[in-house]
Motif scaffolding. Sequence first.
Motif, PDB file in Angstrom:
ATOM      1  N   THR A  27       0.662  -0.796  -0.048  1.00 55.98           N
ATOM      2  CA  THR A  27       0.216  -0.190   0.525  1.00 55.98           C
ATOM      3  C   THR A  27       0.929   1.263   0.033  1.00 55.98           C
ATOM      4  O   THR A  27       2.213   1.132   0.645  1.00 55.98           O
ATOM      5  N   ASP A  29       0.565   3.958   1.862  1.00 57.53           N
ATOM      6  CA  ASP A  29       0.264   4.503   3.229  1.00 57.53           C
ATOM      7  C   ASP A  29       1.653   3.423   4.377  1.00 57.53           C
ATOM      8  O   ASP A  29       0.930   1.669   4.440  1.00 57.53           O
ATOM      9  N   PRO A  30       2.261   3.887   4.553  1.00 57.12           N
ATOM     10  CA  PRO A  30       2.370   5.089   5.430  1.00 57.12           C
ATOM     11  C   PRO A  30       3.371   5.967   4.678  1.00 57.12           C
ATOM     12  O   PRO A  30       3.850   6.825   4.818  1.00 57.12           O
ATOM     13  N   TYR A  31       3.776   5.521   3.337  1.00 56.01           N
ATOM     14  CA  TYR A  31       5.017   5.535   2.115  1.00 56.01           C
ATOM     15  C   TYR A  31       4.513   7.086   2.311  1.00 56.01           C
ATOM     16  O   TYR A  31       3.150   7.373   1.231  1.00 56.01           O
ATOM     17  N   SER A  52       2.056  10.837   3.968  1.00 58.22           N
ATOM     18  CA  SER A  52       1.414  10.895   5.524  1.00 58.22           C
ATOM     19  C   SER A  52       0.454  11.876   5.309  1.00 58.22           C
ATOM     20  O   SER A  52       1.237  13.016   5.374  1.00 58.22           O
ATOM     21  N   HIS A  54      -1.508  12.896   4.204  1.00 61.68           N
ATOM     22  CA  HIS A  54      -1.691  13.951   3.059  1.00 61.68           C
ATOM     23  C   HIS A  54      -0.743  14.888   2.692  1.00 61.68           C
ATOM     24  O   HIS A  54      -1.822  15.754   1.551  1.00 61.68           O
ATOM     25  N   ARG A  70      -4.219  11.112  -4.667  1.00 63.91           N
ATOM     26  CA  ARG A  70      -3.890   9.427  -4.635  1.00 63.91           C
ATOM     27  C   ARG A  70      -5.717   9.095  -4.150  1.00 63.91           C
ATOM     28  O   ARG A  70      -6.413   9.647  -3.290  1.00 63.91           O
ATOM     29  N   GLY A  72      -6.737   5.666  -2.351  1.00 64.97           N
ATOM     30  CA  GLY A  72      -6.787   4.373  -1.785  1.00 64.97           C
ATOM     31  C   GLY A  72      -7.188   3.515  -1.932  1.00 64.97           C
ATOM     32  O   GLY A  72      -6.780   1.999  -2.193  1.00 64.97           O
ATOM     33  N   ASN A  75      -4.827   2.197  -4.992  1.00 66.85           N
ATOM     34  CA  ASN A  75      -3.671   2.054  -4.985  1.00 66.85           C
ATOM     35  C   ASN A  75      -2.904   2.926  -5.847  1.00 66.85           C
ATOM     36  O   ASN A  75      -1.970   2.578  -6.588  1.00 66.85           O
ATOM     37  N   ARG A  96       8.435   5.066  -4.823  1.00 69.78           N
ATOM     38  CA  ARG A  96       7.507   4.937  -2.998  1.00 69.78           C
ATOM     39  C   ARG A  96       9.247   5.166  -2.268  1.00 69.78           C
ATOM     40  O   ARG A  96      10.296   4.216  -2.383  1.00 69.78           O
TER      41      ARG A  96
END
Length: 121
Positions: A27, A29-31, A52, A54, A70, A72, A75, A96
């Motif tokens: 995913t 998050d949290p990257y 993170s 946003h 993004r 979610g 993805n 990433r």
Amino acid sequence: VQLQASGGGLVQRGGSLRLSCVISGSTFDPYAIGWFRQAPGKEREGVSCIGSFHSRYYGDFVKGRFTISRDGANNTVYLQMNSLEPEDTAVYYCARGGLYCSLQSESYNFWGHGTLVTVSS
């Protein structure tokens, strides 16, 4: 972790494109997810990143023309590019990184293949 960028193409000055970056195997998050570009004969430069909570950053040359977002559920990270100029011609990459948004390529450890954006005058 794999990233796949798409959405590049040929557009006239003043036109728009939306780039997509689909992340698989992780995913986002949290990257942080970043967009970078490299024009022929030039170094790679940071375009935008989203992290993170946003957090968003843009390169100085963006000047309000681009928006990163993004989705979610899918993805996917998008880069909406408006008011494109010939100077925006480059291969655009998504990557990433760690936990914090950065426009430095050294902060990113997973990269996708790029998508070519060509802006004609």
